[in-house]
Design a protein around this motif. Structure first.
Motif, PDB file in Angstrom:
ATOM      1  N   LEU A  30       0.848  -1.203   0.000  1.00 45.98           N
ATOM      2  CA  LEU A  30       0.000   0.000   0.000  1.00 45.98           C
ATOM      3  C   LEU A  30       0.877   1.245   0.000  1.00 45.98           C
ATOM      4  O   LEU A  30       1.956   1.262   0.563  1.00 45.98           O
ATOM      5  N   PRO A  31       0.372   2.351  -0.670  1.00 45.94           N
ATOM      6  CA  PRO A  31       1.166   3.596  -0.659  1.00 45.94           C
ATOM      7  C   PRO A  31       1.289   4.127   0.745  1.00 45.94           C
ATOM      8  O   PRO A  31       0.361   4.056   1.550  1.00 45.94           O
ATOM      9  N   SER A  32       2.399   4.631   0.973  1.00 48.33           N
ATOM     10  CA  SER A  32       2.644   5.157   2.317  1.00 48.33           C
ATOM     11  C   SER A  32       1.905   6.468   2.515  1.00 48.33           C
ATOM     12  O   SER A  32       1.507   7.157   1.582  1.00 48.33           O
ATOM     13  N   LYS A  33       1.673   6.881   3.766  1.00 46.14           N
ATOM     14  CA  LYS A  33       0.975   8.109   4.124  1.00 46.14           C
ATOM     15  C   LYS A  33       1.740   9.346   3.665  1.00 46.14           C
ATOM     16  O   LYS A  33       1.176  10.380   3.383  1.00 46.14           O
ATOM     17  N   GLY A  34       3.023   9.252   3.595  1.00 45.98           N
ATOM     18  CA  GLY A  34       3.826  10.403   3.190  1.00 45.98           C
ATOM     19  C   GLY A  34       3.555  10.822   1.757  1.00 45.98           C
ATOM     20  O   GLY A  34       3.612  11.995   1.404  1.00 45.98           O
ATOM     21  N   HIS A  35       3.211   9.895   0.857  1.00 45.84           N
ATOM     22  CA  HIS A  35       2.935  10.211  -0.541  1.00 45.84           C
ATOM     23  C   HIS A  35       1.547  10.775  -0.739  1.00 45.84           C
ATOM     24  O   HIS A  35       1.271  11.450  -1.739  1.00 45.84           O
ATOM     25  N   SER A  36       0.517  10.591   0.145  1.00 48.92           N
ATOM     26  CA  SER A  36      -0.858  11.083  -0.032  1.00 48.92           C
ATOM     27  C   SER A  36      -1.025  12.528   0.413  1.00 48.92           C
ATOM     28  O   SER A  36      -1.968  13.190   0.030  1.00 48.92           O
ATOM     29  N   LYS A  37      -0.149  13.091   1.193  1.00 46.51           N
ATOM     30  CA  LYS A  37      -0.289  14.469   1.682  1.00 46.51           C
ATOM     31  C   LYS A  37      -0.233  15.493   0.553  1.00 46.51           C
ATOM     32  O   LYS A  37      -1.056  16.430   0.506  1.00 46.51           O
ATOM     33  N   PRO A  38       0.684  15.437  -0.416  1.00 44.05           N
ATOM     34  CA  PRO A  38       0.673  16.419  -1.520  1.00 44.05           C
ATOM     35  C   PRO A  38      -0.616  16.395  -2.313  1.00 44.05           C
ATOM     36  O   PRO A  38      -1.114  17.435  -2.755  1.00 44.05           O
ATOM     37  N   ILE A  40      -3.633  15.588  -1.206  1.00 42.79           N
ATOM     38  CA  ILE A  40      -4.683  16.228  -0.401  1.00 42.79           C
ATOM     39  C   ILE A  40      -4.523  17.746  -0.437  1.00 42.79           C
ATOM     40  O   ILE A  40      -5.479  18.501  -0.585  1.00 42.79           O
ATOM     41  N   ARG A  41      -3.269  18.181  -0.330  1.00 41.38           N
ATOM     42  CA  ARG A  41      -3.022  19.624  -0.372  1.00 41.38           C
ATOM     43  C   ARG A  41      -3.426  20.221  -1.724  1.00 41.38           C
ATOM     44  O   ARG A  41      -3.985  21.311  -1.813  1.00 41.38           O
ATOM     45  N   PHE A  42      -3.173  19.513  -2.789  1.00 42.45           N
ATOM     46  CA  PHE A  42      -3.542  19.983  -4.133  1.00 42.45           C
ATOM     47  C   PHE A  42      -5.051  20.103  -4.272  1.00 42.45           C
ATOM     48  O   PHE A  42      -5.584  21.097  -4.795  1.00 42.45           O
ATOM     49  N   LEU A  43      -5.789  19.090  -3.780  1.00 42.58           N
ATOM     50  CA  LEU A  43      -7.243  19.142  -3.863  1.00 42.58           C
ATOM     51  C   LEU A  43      -7.809  20.280  -3.025  1.00 42.58           C
ATOM     52  O   LEU A  43      -8.731  20.982  -3.447  1.00 42.58           O
ATOM     53  N   VAL A  44      -7.239  20.480  -1.827  1.00 44.51           N
ATOM     54  CA  VAL A  44      -7.694  21.586  -0.972  1.00 44.51           C
ATOM     55  C   VAL A  44      -7.423  22.929  -1.658  1.00 44.51           C
ATOM     56  O   VAL A  44      -8.243  23.842  -1.648  1.00 44.51           O
TER      57      VAL A  44
END
Length: 240
Positions: A30-38, A40-44
């Motif tokens: 599974l993708p690590s949590k560190g890769h999903s933060k950018p 989420i920031r882009f969508l926000v």
């Protein structure tokens, strides 16, 4: 000699060789949590920009609507002002004081020698001007008036000239003075051809409220009492 080792059964399968390696299926991590933060920031960020643009568009439409309403109100006010001005101007022209008096049609001539002419109140036209004792016109609005009179004589006077005078007095109790005077010449004596002359006059007179005017002649029996021959009137030319 019979071969007892032959049989109809198939030979057993060959066992796999130990030297060939077989692929082993391993599940992807599974993708690590560190890769999903950018992400989420882009969508926000996209949502914030979209919200800002929506608010800016709404504000622009509101201001434009307000400006258009203001322009419409201003144009409507100018139109109303122009309309009111035209109506006031038209009303002012239509409400100026005026009078045109025609003489009382008398079949028998009066016995009095001198006096004021009497006017037919019903046949005459008056606007914002009153009358007093069928001979005088009373001013209700002060201003400058053009006053005129036309007195026709059907007989001559062997002693005095044929004269008509516009008399002016301050009020009904005031002393009358001559404001204008006119005369005409008519040969006296008996003649088969009837003779007539008209004394005509007109001029500007400044009048105030309560002033009264009338027409005086030296001999009432010499006047032609046809209502189209002898008239008297005035009209306001400048309100004060």
């Amino acid at each position: 000699m019979i071969n007892t080792y032959q049989t109809s059964l198939a030979p057993p399968p060959v066992p796999p060789r130990l030297s060939r390696s077989q692929p082993i299926l391993i599940p992807a991590p599974l993708p690590s949590k560190g890769h999903s933060k950018p992400l989420i920031r882009f969508l926000v960020g996209v949502l914030v920009v979209h919200l800002f643009l929506s608010l800016a568009a709404a504000l622009y439409l509101y201001l434009r609507h307000q400006k258009e309403d203001s322009v419409r109100s201003e144009e409507k006010g100018l139109t109303s002002s122009r309309t009111s001005s035209l109506l006031s101007e038209k009303r002012g022209k239509s409400t100026k004081a005026s009078a045109h008096m025609v003489i009382v049609n008398k079949r028998t001539r009066p016995n009095r020698s001198s006096g004021y002419l009497e006017w037919d109140i019903k046949a005459s036209v008056r606007k914002h001007i009153n009358y007093y004792e069928t001979s005088w016109l009373t001013i209700l609005r002060p201003g400058q008036y053009y006053v005129y009179s036309s007195v026709t004589f059907s007989k001559g006077d062997p002693v005095r000239p044929l004269v008509s005078r516009v008399q002016l007095r301050k009020d009904k109790d005031g002393q009358a003075t001559v404001a204008m005077q006119a005369s005409c010449y008519l040969k006296s004596g008996n003649s088969s051809t009837p003779n007539m002359c008209t004394a005509t006059q007109g001029g500007l007179i400044t009048l105030v409220e309560g002033n009264q005017l009338s027409v005086w002649v030296d001999n009432l029996s010499l006047v032609d009492y046809l209502n189209t021959a002898t008239t008297f009137g005035m009209y306001n030319v400048e309100d004060s």
